[in-house]
Design an enzyme around this catalytic site. Structure first.
Site, mmCIF file in Angstrom:
data_model
loop_
_atom_site.group_PDB
_atom_site.id
_atom_site.type_symbol
_atom_site.label_atom_id
_atom_site.label_comp_id
_atom_site.label_asym_id
_atom_site.label_seq_id
_atom_site.Cartn_x
_atom_site.Cartn_y
_atom_site.Cartn_z
ATOM 1 N N ASP A 123 0.874 -1.168 0.000
ATOM 2 C CA ASP A 123 0.000 0.000 0.000
ATOM 3 C C ASP A 123 0.914 1.221 0.000
ATOM 4 O O ASP A 123 1.604 1.489 0.981
ATOM 5 C CB ASP A 123 -0.876 -0.025 1.260
ATOM 6 C CG ASP A 123 -1.774 1.208 1.354
ATOM 7 O OD1 ASP A 123 -1.642 2.130 0.524
ATOM 8 O OD2 ASP A 123 -2.608 1.232 2.274
ATOM 9 N N VAL A 124 0.910 1.953 -1.107
ATOM 10 C CA VAL A 124 1.868 3.061 -1.232
ATOM 11 C C VAL A 124 1.610 4.206 -0.255
ATOM 12 O O VAL A 124 2.458 5.079 -0.086
ATOM 13 C CB VAL A 124 1.926 3.633 -2.677
ATOM 14 C CG1 VAL A 124 2.378 2.577 -3.664
ATOM 15 C CG2 VAL A 124 0.605 4.265 -3.094
ATOM 16 N N TYR A 157 -7.826 15.146 -8.026
ATOM 17 C CA TYR A 157 -6.857 14.445 -8.885
ATOM 18 C C TYR A 157 -5.933 15.430 -9.611
ATOM 19 O O TYR A 157 -4.718 15.223 -9.697
ATOM 20 C CB TYR A 157 -7.666 13.603 -9.878
ATOM 21 C CG TYR A 157 -6.878 12.700 -10.796
ATOM 22 C CD1 TYR A 157 -6.395 11.469 -10.350
ATOM 23 C CD2 TYR A 157 -6.648 13.046 -12.128
ATOM 24 C CE1 TYR A 157 -5.706 10.625 -11.214
ATOM 25 C CE2 TYR A 157 -5.967 12.207 -12.986
ATOM 26 C CZ TYR A 157 -5.498 11.002 -12.540
ATOM 27 O OH TYR A 157 -4.813 10.167 -13.386
ATOM 28 N N SER A 164 -0.241 13.334 -14.802
ATOM 29 C CA SER A 164 -1.358 13.247 -15.746
ATOM 30 C C SER A 164 -1.519 14.595 -16.433
ATOM 31 O O SER A 164 -1.200 15.642 -15.843
ATOM 32 C CB SER A 164 -2.643 12.914 -14.988
ATOM 33 O OG SER A 164 -3.774 13.103 -15.820
ATOM 34 N N LYS A 215 -1.939 15.509 -9.220
ATOM 35 C CA LYS A 215 -1.060 15.267 -10.363
ATOM 36 C C LYS A 215 -0.167 16.472 -10.656
ATOM 37 O O LYS A 215 0.957 16.324 -11.133
ATOM 38 C CB LYS A 215 -1.893 14.882 -11.584
ATOM 39 C CG LYS A 215 -2.541 13.493 -11.467
ATOM 40 C CD LYS A 215 -1.525 12.408 -11.172
ATOM 41 C CE LYS A 215 -2.004 11.015 -11.542
ATOM 42 N NZ LYS A 215 -1.028 9.965 -11.163
HETATM 43 P P1 NAP Z 1 -5.738 1.434 -12.853
HETATM 44 O O1 NAP Z 1 -6.045 0.534 -13.984
HETATM 45 O O2 NAP Z 1 -6.810 1.788 -11.900
HETATM 46 O O3 NAP Z 1 -4.488 0.823 -12.056
HETATM 47 C C1 NAP Z 1 -4.001 1.425 -10.895
HETATM 48 C C2 NAP Z 1 -3.483 0.355 -9.954
HETATM 49 O O4 NAP Z 1 -2.993 1.011 -8.762
HETATM 50 C C3 NAP Z 1 -4.572 -0.625 -9.518
HETATM 51 O O5 NAP Z 1 -4.092 -1.959 -9.583
HETATM 52 C C4 NAP Z 1 -4.837 -0.194 -8.082
HETATM 53 O O6 NAP Z 1 -5.290 -1.234 -7.260
HETATM 54 C C5 NAP Z 1 -3.457 0.266 -7.655
HETATM 55 N N1 NAP Z 1 -3.500 1.044 -6.417
HETATM 56 C C6 NAP Z 1 -4.465 1.924 -6.038
HETATM 57 N N2 NAP Z 1 -4.173 2.398 -4.805
HETATM 58 C C7 NAP Z 1 -3.020 1.820 -4.419
HETATM 59 C C8 NAP Z 1 -2.239 1.893 -3.244
HETATM 60 N N3 NAP Z 1 -2.588 2.660 -2.198
HETATM 61 N N4 NAP Z 1 -1.097 1.150 -3.164
HETATM 62 C C9 NAP Z 1 -0.749 0.356 -4.195
HETATM 63 N N5 NAP Z 1 -1.461 0.225 -5.339
HETATM 64 C C10 NAP Z 1 -2.586 0.951 -5.438
HETATM 65 O O7 NAP Z 1 -5.163 2.827 -13.382
HETATM 66 P P2 NAP Z 1 -4.276 3.177 -14.675
HETATM 67 O O8 NAP Z 1 -5.164 3.834 -15.642
HETATM 68 O O9 NAP Z 1 -3.419 2.034 -15.071
HETATM 69 O O10 NAP Z 1 -3.376 4.345 -14.033
HETATM 70 C C11 NAP Z 1 -2.026 4.178 -13.651
HETATM 71 C C12 NAP Z 1 -1.449 5.546 -13.331
HETATM 72 O O11 NAP Z 1 -1.539 6.378 -14.502
HETATM 73 C C13 NAP Z 1 -2.204 6.297 -12.235
HETATM 74 O O12 NAP Z 1 -1.304 7.046 -11.457
HETATM 75 C C14 NAP Z 1 -3.114 7.207 -13.013
HETATM 76 O O13 NAP Z 1 -3.508 8.321 -12.248
HETATM 77 C C15 NAP Z 1 -2.218 7.574 -14.177
HETATM 78 N N6 NAP Z 1 -2.918 8.070 -15.363
HETATM 79 C C16 NAP Z 1 -3.816 7.300 -16.022
HETATM 80 C C17 NAP Z 1 -4.450 7.805 -17.151
HETATM 81 C C18 NAP Z 1 -5.442 7.012 -17.948
HETATM 82 O O14 NAP Z 1 -6.032 7.583 -18.882
HETATM 83 N N7 NAP Z 1 -5.655 5.748 -17.679
HETATM 84 C C19 NAP Z 1 -4.156 9.088 -17.593
HETATM 85 C C20 NAP Z 1 -3.242 9.854 -16.894
HETATM 86 C C21 NAP Z 1 -2.606 9.322 -15.777
HETATM 87 P P3 NAP Z 1 -6.886 -1.403 -7.035
HETATM 88 O O15 NAP Z 1 -7.446 -1.746 -8.380
HETATM 89 O O16 NAP Z 1 -6.964 -2.512 -6.023
HETATM 90 O O17 NAP Z 1 -7.365 -0.070 -6.516
#
Ligand code: NAP
Length: 245
Positions: free
Chosen positions: A61-62, A153, A140, A157
């Protein structure tokens, strides 16, 4: 020719799915050994098993100081060092200002800002001793432009950008680089939670007229993790198909 990341070791947080999983897979593909950290330890282990013997999955858990310390110590014990950390774990709790609760505000700030800070601090302790390392923080485009419904958010970010630059200045003379990536709209479980209308409306604003794939973020992470970017620190790279430029 040796692989780009041959002999390097990395941690990727939030890597059981989505962008983090693509990053872990890509780093292994370039020769690194990778620790996949996620809230759900079993899911992290399953992801690592699917990638192969160069990956290991652990629960982390980060937001927890002890959990992040154990993550870094465990990776160092297993692989003998730490060259790369990708602070990727993230959550969204979108709501208008009218509807957002303080709890939702705090949850997002804590995972992104406290989580990234704990990762930077723990990893840099090991890296400054080794006189080398690459820290990559996932920000982001929402932190650059601001999105309605994402006051929590967008703040988190944007905060990651300031944190990246401050840490880059502190660590540069120790041989440790710190950079950030600002993804645009990427197809993952996080964005699959958007309504189809919101997803389509966002996609329509992208000059390249499509969402990005997680691998398109992972490739930029591989570049920042490797010596190809040896003179880059404190940089914030937009990977958004031109959106928000
Ligand atoms: P995602 O599919 O929701 O994956 C995020 C992962 O982080 C999930 O496995 C989640 O676990 C885990 N997580 C959440 N809280 C945590 C904690 N306290 N400790 C450890 N792990 C934790 O999201 P993603 O789209 O791949 O996003 C990855 C990163 O890119 C994030 O920082 C997001 O803000 C950023 N981002 C994404 C987008 C986009 O369009 N997808 C755009 C810009 C930036 P659970 O599922 O159990 O919560």
């Amino acid at each position: 020719m040796t692989a780009l990341l041959e002999g390097r070791t990395a941690i990727v947080t939030g890597a059981a799915q989505g962008i983090g999983l693509a990053i872990a897979t890509t780093l292994v593909g370039h020769g690194a050994r990778v620790t996949i950290a996620d809230l759900d330890g079993a899911k992290a282990e399953a992801a690592a098993a699917a990638i192969g013997p160069a990956a290991r999955g652990v629960a982390c858990d980060v937001t927890s100081e002890e959990s992040v310390a154990a993550l870094v110590a465990g990776a160092v014990a297993e692989y003998g060092g730490l060259d790369v950390i990708v602070n990727n774990a993230g959550i969204t709790r979108d709501a208008s200002l009218k509807k957002m609760t303080l709890e939702n505000f705090r949850a997002v700030i804590t995972v992104h800002l406290q989580g990234t800070w704990l990762g930077i601090r723990a990893a840099s302790e090991v890296m400054r001793e080794a006189k080398r390392g690459s820290i990559i923080n996932i920000s982001s485009m929402s932190g650059k432009s601001g999105n309605p419904g994402q006051t929590n958010y967008s703040a988190a970010k944007a905060g990651i950008v300031g944190m990246t630059k401050a840490a880059a200045k502190e660590l540069a003379h120790h041989g440790v680089r710190v950079n950030a990536i600002q993804p645009g709209l990427i197809r993952t479980p996080m964005t699959e939670a958007m309504t189809p209308e919101a997803y389509a409306a966002t996609e329509a604003t992208i000059p390249m007229r499509r969402a990005g794939e997680p691998e398109e973020i992972a490739n930029v992470v591989a570049f920042l993790a490797s010596d190809l970017s040896s003179y880059m620190t404190g940089a914030v790279l937009e990977v958004s198909g031109g959106r928000g430029m």
